[in-house]
Design an enzyme around this catalytic site. Structure first.
Site: not given
Ligand code: CP
Ligand code: NVA
Length: 321
Positions: A113, A141, A144, A235, A275, A303
């Site tokens: 990430r 993502h 997701q 989101d 999400c 997930r």
């Molecule tokens: N939806 C999601 O990716 O959650 P986290 O940021 O907690 O991993």
């Molecule tokens: N769009 C959000 C998703 C978190 C899972 C972010 O990137 O922070």
């Protein structure tokens, strides 16, 4: 031919579009099977599929769901988790390519990430022996999207020809949703303020990948996008890394809140999706979040199953058939 010879080897999953439609559908089927098999615990047929394999996790941004579900998923498949600490600081102590070329000497795969998709692409290109999975970048993502479509199929059945409305920022989650929808023949309506629309390149990618009549349409009016939709997805208005813009974003996105009035414009029985993490009173009201329509915790659960399917497809393709 033995099943093993059918198994396709894929190195990375940086984007939904790294899979073709057949593989994405197979991933969803496998995820559903793994979900059913979970009750078997160590007797599940895939409980040792990653025996002797090491999978590293490297998170440059916070996470609850992604990190936890990958850790559990790797262990449930018999693999070993290597949880790297944030002090690895991708690209700070040494070049990204050097981090990748170290890790490929020790581990089989890495779940990353980070900020830009370009960092991830450089990482994956540098380590030709390492499977690299996108656990969220500023742009995409993809893990997701696997959970999202598993959830949609569970609640709505075959998704071809259905419509999902995404209301809010044309962000990483919206992008991967649009990519997956294109592969599965699902229509997507994205409603965003003019300056926060899905990037043109994403629209082109989704249009290019579209199968079975899938259509992606952009709107500025949330009501127009939601009309007749089978699911309404939102989101956060401020993604990780955009915290300095939070005040501006709260003002610009205010008309895009998913509330009961907006949900009433969707198809009767339409699902609410998010999400997570969610911000009640911002992108969604507490009543919609807690309503019967809300499947957000199914998405969170899925997930785990979706990512286990993905890990098998990348690391143990014969077990993924
Ligand atoms: N939806 C999601 O990716 O959650 P986290 O940021 O907690 O991993
Ligand atoms: N769009 C959000 C998703 C978190 C899972 C972010 O990137 O922070």
């Amino acid at each position: 031919m033995t099943p093993a010879t059918h198994a396709r080897t894929r190195k990375d999953f940086l984007s939904v579009l790294d899979l073709d439609a057949a593989d994405f559908e197979r991933c969803l089927q496998l995820a559903a099977q793994l979900k059913a098999d979970r009750a078997l615990g160590r007797h599940a047929p895939t409980a040792d599929a990653l025996n002797g394999r090491h999978v590293a996790l490297l998170f440059d941004k916070p996470s609850l769901r992604t990190r936890t579900t990958f850790e559990i998923g790797i262990r449930e498949l018999g693999g070993h988790v290597v949880a790297l600490q944030p002090d690895v600081a991708l690209g700070c102590r040494e070049p990204v390519a050097d981090v990748a070329r170290n890790l490929e000497r020790w581990v089989d795969a890495i779940i990353v990430r980070t900020f830009s998709q370009a960092i991830l692409q450089d990482f994956a290109a540098a380590a030709t022996r390492l499977h690299v999975v996108n656990a969220l970048t500023d742009q995409e993502h993809p893990c997701q999207a696997i959970a999202d479509f598993l959830t949609l199929q569970e609640h709505l059945g075959p998704m071809r020809g259905r419509t999902i409305a995404f209301v809010g920022d044309g962000n990483n989650v919206a992008t991967s949703l649009a990519h997956a929808a294109a592969l599965l023949g699902v229509h997507v309506h994205v409603a965003s303020p003019e300056a926060y629309q899905l990037p043109h390149a994403v629209v082109q990618q989704a249009t290019g990948a579209a199968r079975l009549g899938a259509r992606l349409r952009l709107f500025t009016d949330a009501a127009d996008a939601v009309a007749g939709a089978d699911a309404v997805y939102t989101d956060t208005w401020t993604s990780m890394g955009q915290e300095a813009e939070a005040g501006v974003r709260r003002r610009v996105f205010a008309p895009y809140q998913v509330n009961e009035a907006l949900m009433a414009l969707a198809k009767p029985g339409a699902l609410f999706m998010h999400c997570l993490p969610a911000h009640r009173g911002e992108e969604v009201t507490a009543d919609v979040f807690e309503s019967e329509a809300s499947v957000v915790f199914d998405q969170a659960e899925n997930r785990l199953h979706g990512q286990k399917a993905l890990l098998l497809m990348l690391l143990a393709p014969a077990a993924a058939l």
